[in-house]
Design a protein around this motif. Structure first.
Motif, short mmCIF file in Angstrom:
data_model
loop_
_atom_site.label_atom_id
_atom_site.label_comp_id
_atom_site.label_asym_id
_atom_site.label_seq_id
_atom_site.Cartn_x
_atom_site.Cartn_y
_atom_site.Cartn_z
N PRO A 125 1.60 13.21 -1.77
CA PRO A 125 1.14 11.90 -2.21
C PRO A 125 -0.29 11.91 -2.77
N ALA A 126 -1.18 12.70 -2.16
CA ALA A 126 -2.58 12.70 -2.60
C ALA A 126 -2.72 13.17 -4.05
N LYS A 134 2.64 6.79 -6.97
CA LYS A 134 2.97 6.65 -5.55
C LYS A 134 3.96 5.51 -5.36
N PRO A 181 1.25 11.58 4.40
CA PRO A 181 0.49 12.39 3.45
C PRO A 181 0.81 13.88 3.53
N MET A 190 0.84 -1.19 0.00
CA MET A 190 0.00 0.00 0.00
C MET A 190 0.87 1.24 0.00
N GLY A 207 -1.92 5.90 -8.28
CA GLY A 207 -1.43 4.72 -7.57
C GLY A 207 -0.04 4.28 -8.05
N ASP A 237 0.05 4.13 -0.56
CA ASP A 237 -0.68 5.23 0.10
C ASP A 237 -0.29 5.39 1.55
#
Lengths: 319, 558
Positions: B417-418, B425, B372, B365, B422, B367
């Motif tokens: 990051p936002a 990242k 963030p 992940m 995907g 994310d």
């Protein structure tokens, strides 16, 4: 239910007891560090050194600190809170009555504020970012932002002085009927409700909104459930732990933090009693009040912790 | 002639985006999509993330997720217009005529209520059955979906059953009210291949038995080929190609569809490992505190320099535990880990800064593996400063160099990051690992959360970096297609034991052991009829090893 969950609960209870014990040591140490001297306070500035020394010996102030701590602690465990240095009264009796008064005031405020806060939180979530939500947030935040003594005096000015709807002082006595008592404490209860409402309502709203982000809320919506049912059946059970935590914190505040409100309304509760005796350097009374406040605070928070453990389905129904 | 169940015409869907410091903007995420679905038929929606497939699927329920609005066109279910229907009408349709199966059933169930209550809730809510009837139907569905102890299964709470079982339970929930249409939103994406096989066959059987129509959303063309009558390929919210399953798989007309088809069947030449191993794992056994049994049992492995060792197995096979042992998060109770010629301290605390620097990790992940609130520059710059003391301008230059290596431009340095996709990242995470100039990078399921084309890009990047930088990888995955792309050597783990180990060609060629055969056969192939062939083959050859629910074909009642 299984063994491990009861282990967790037992741990919380033991930790609570340990905390109460540690706070008794802290309170005792703190009162020893306080400047000032009871004998001086009783006899006044013009007292002779001999008279001061005699009075100190009489009050037991010359015994070593640890001995006084141990005997105080042992006394507490036997329900003996000692006697007041300034008026020689039995502290347990004096506190008993006042604690009952304080609990009466706090409970009245809690019975109104807790359901109100949760309902307002629910309404805020139902109408999120629409006018009811904004209105509720604005009013509750405004009321929490005003210092409580200020709020008290404003209420006294309008409702007692101008309109004469409620008494300005909240004197209650054993001879009063229940109805008369409620009438007497109307204004302090309103102040307390306004002070604790915002915190609990904001937390309910935040906890619910946090849960509303979950995928299972979408599942419920896609099953055609109405919005209220979604919040009540899906969001509430999963948001209950943080809500209970903040409710308990505020209940503790209601008992412990009412000092200012009691003084403003001359209410015969623990707060006023404590403030009076701090002024008189009456150390045993201050210590006893301190330990009772600490015990109430720790117990309520411990109950919140235990509730969170019991409310967690993963702990309640292990694999 | 069958009646038309769902007709979507010229659908246009918009979302609101909130760019920082600017006014909110309306962006179109689906435009000009039309489809028709007859009763009892299955349409597959396929495309990478952001293609609008879930959005279209949910629009069939008149639902827009988040701030998504259905702004144009029409959606008719059983002749009833849903696009601007009042919420009272939509509530009546959802959970009765059309139901939904979410990607993550684990998140889709309310953790504080029993499964049975949730499975029959919509059925009762819409008055489709009495409570005893609904419970009886739910139990029947549990049985048909091969859930264990179907009578009592519903008495459990969501956390008490496995991910594959929850996915079946959610399918039961969707089928319970006897809907006309079920929207399956990537129902097997979160499962490992062997579990996926079982769930997929259960879903396919249920669709056939109950003659229910379905919208099946996935990014895996091989999966959709098993289940759909028609397929719609989507990209960027627009329809690329729409045709029968057979035509899309065997005779794709558009270039994008052809790319998707070939991404699913990738092949690559292999490299022969040589030299002293970077990492040697010797007789390692490890268990978690409080467990009686070892999670990894007597593992011996080597990673030669500049090569990739793929560790393959289903969830629970101990592959992530092995990574924890290598990184020092879980000290083994027996055995040792030798890194670059010297034995590593078993626990993280005992390792030197150089050990930490030379052994890096990339996670599934991307994310959640990044802060963030930090910019890309800060994220990649942190190891540069920590290990090499690079500061200020020097650090910035080095970050730009690393961004170049991961094929992202200098302009990414100040992004958060936002603001990344995907794949981007995951690239940043790779750059962060590279910043430490490691000798070995452990890649834990790094492509599992990505779409096939994006994943292919990441795999290619990893290989290119290996050629240029000479770094070795341990590639942990359950995705055999990815293994075929990157691995030089392969280790197959099953229940904590090493069941097969060797060069890629050797491991992936027969004769197989039972588990490896199951694993290889469970990977969906892009061939219509693959699911049935595989199930009957597994049933014939491997009765004891068949995955939960894949084995016995049950008799249809209709």
């Amino acid at each position: 239910m299984n063994a491990s969950i009861w282990t967790l609960v037992a741990q919380r209870i033991l930790l609570g007891l340990l905390l109460i014990f540690l706070s008794s040591a802290l309170i005792f140490a703190g009162t020893q560090l306080l400047p000032g001297d009871v004998a001086q306070a009783i006899l006044g500035q013009s007292a002779t050194p001999e008279a001061l020394a005699n009075l100190r010996a009489e009050l037991g102030l010359n015994v070593p600190v640890y001995q006084r701590y141990v005997s105080w602690l042992v006394g507490l465990l036997h329900g003996d809170m000692g006697t007041s240095l300034t008026n020689g009264q039995d502290i347990a009796t004096a506190i008993g009555r006042r604690l009952a008064n304080t609990l009466f005031l706090a409970a009245s405020a809690a019975i109104i504020s807790v359901p109100l806060a949760i309902i307002l939180g629910l309404v805020s979530v139902l109408y999120r970012n629409r006018w009811p939500d904004k209105l509720i947030s604005a009013v509750t935040l405004a009321s929490i932002s005003v210092p409580e003594f200020m709020l008290s005096y404003i209420l006294v000015f309008y409702f007692a002085v101008q309109l004469g709807w409620a008494p300005s002082v909240a004197m209650i006595s054993p001879s009063m009927s229940v109805l008369e008592r409620f009438q007497a404490i109307t204004l302090p209860v309103i102040v307390l409700v306004m002070v604790v409402l915002a915190h609990m309502m904001r937390m309910t709203r935040a906890a619910l909104l946090n849960v509303m982000q979950s995928a299972y809320i979408e599942t419920a919506e896609l099953n055609g459930l109405g919005r209220f049912k979604v919040i009540w059946r899906y969001a509430m059970p999963n948001a209950v732990a943080p809500i209970v935590n903040v409710v308990m914190l505020n209940m503790a505040y209601l008992v412990v933090g009412v000092v200012v409100v009691e003084v403003v309304f001359v209410y015969p509760g623990m707060g006023q009693y404590l403030v009076d005796h701090v002024a008189k350097r009456d150390v045993p009374v201050v210590q006893d009040c301190g330990i009772i406040f600490a015990a109430v605070y720790i117990t309520l928070n411990m109950l919140a912790d235990i509730f969170s453990i019991l409310a967690n389905p993963r702990l309640r129904h292990p694999r | 002639m069958d009646e038309m169940l769902l007709e979507i015409e010229d659908l246009k869907i918009q979302a609101t985006s909130y760019p920082p410091g600017e006014r909110p903007q309306r962006i179109t995420i689906v435009d000009g999509v039309s489809l028709r679905l007859e009763k009892g038929k299955v349409i597959g929606l396929i495309g990478e993330s952001g293609a609008g497939k879930s959005t279209i699927g949910l629009s069939a329920m008149g639902y827009g997720r988040g701030g998504v609005k259905l702004v144009g066109g029409s959606i008719r279910l059983n002749g009833q217009e849903l696009r601007r229907a009042p919420s009272r009408v939509l509530r009546g349709v959802r959970g009765s005529q059309v139901t939904y199966v979410a990607q993550s059933a684990a998140a889709g169930f309310n953790p504080s209520r029993k499964l049975i209550e949730q499975v029959i809730e919509a059925t009762l809510e819409h008055g489709r059955m009495s409570r005893p009837e609904a419970i009886e139907r739910a139990i029947d569905l549990f049985r048909r979906l091969d859930l264990p102890d179907s009578e009592t299964f519903g008495q459990r709470y969501p956390h008490q059953v496995s991910g594959g079982q929850l996915q079946r339970a959610m399918t039961a929930m969707a089928l319970c009210p006897k809907p006309d249409l079920v929207v399956f939103d990537e129902p097997t994406t979160a499962l490992d291949v062997t579990t996926q096989l079982g769930v997929l066959s259960a879903i396919k059987r249920a669709i056939r038995d109950f003659e229910v129509a379905a919208i099946y959303i996935t990014h895996d063309l091989a999966v959709v080929a098993q289940i759909a009558d028609d397929i719609m390929v989507l990209r960027g919210g627009e329809m690329v190609e729409y045709g029968t399953c057979d035509q899309i798989i065997n005779n794709p007309r558009e270039q994008y569809t052809r790319d998707l088809v070939s991404a699913t069947n990738g092949e690559d030449p292999e490299i022969h490992p040589e030299g002293e191993p970077v990492l040697t794992i010797r007789n390692v056994c490890a268990r978690y505190r409080g467990l009686a049994e070892d999670v990894v049992k007597d593992i011996n492995l080597e990673v030669p320099p500049g090569t990739t060792l793929a560790v393959v197995g289903e969830s629970g096979s101990g592959k992530s535990t092995l990574a924890r042992v290598i990184t020092g998060l879980l000290p083994p109770h027996t055995g040792e880990v030798i890194f670059d010629g010297s034995t590593l301290s078993p626990a993280l605390k005992g390792r030197s800064k150089q050990d930490l620097q030379e052994l890096q990790m990339i996670y599934q992940m991307a994310d959640v593996a990044m802060n963030p609130r930090q910019t890309v520059g800060t994220i990649i710059g942190r190891p540069l400063e920590f290990y090499f003391g690079h500061k200020g301008k020097e650090r910035r230059l080095r970050v730009i160099e690393l961004l170049d290596k991961i094929e992202l431009g200098e302009e990414f340095i100040d992004r958060y990051p936002a603001e990344l996709s995907g794949g981007q990242k995951q690239r940043v995470c790779i750059a962060r690992a590279l910043a430490a100039s490691p000798k070995l990078i452990i890649c834990d399921e790094v492509t599992s959360a990505l779409d096939p084309l994006v994943a292919k890009g990441i795999l290619k990047l990893l290989r290119d970096l290996q050629k240029r930088e000479g770094v070795s990888y341990i590639f942990i995955t359950h995705d055999i297609a990815a293994v075929r792309e990157v691995a030089d050597t392969i280790a197959v783990l099953y229940q904590g034991e090493l069941v097969r180990y060797g060069g890629k060609a050797e491991v992936l060629a027969p004769p197989y052991d039972d588990y490896t055969e199951l694993l290889l056969r469970s990977v969906p192939e892009m061939r219509i009829g693959w699911l049935e062939d595989t199930l009957s083959a597994l049933e014939a050859h491997l009765p004891c090893q068949a995955p939960e629910g894949a084995a016995p074909e049950m008799s249809a009642t209709d």
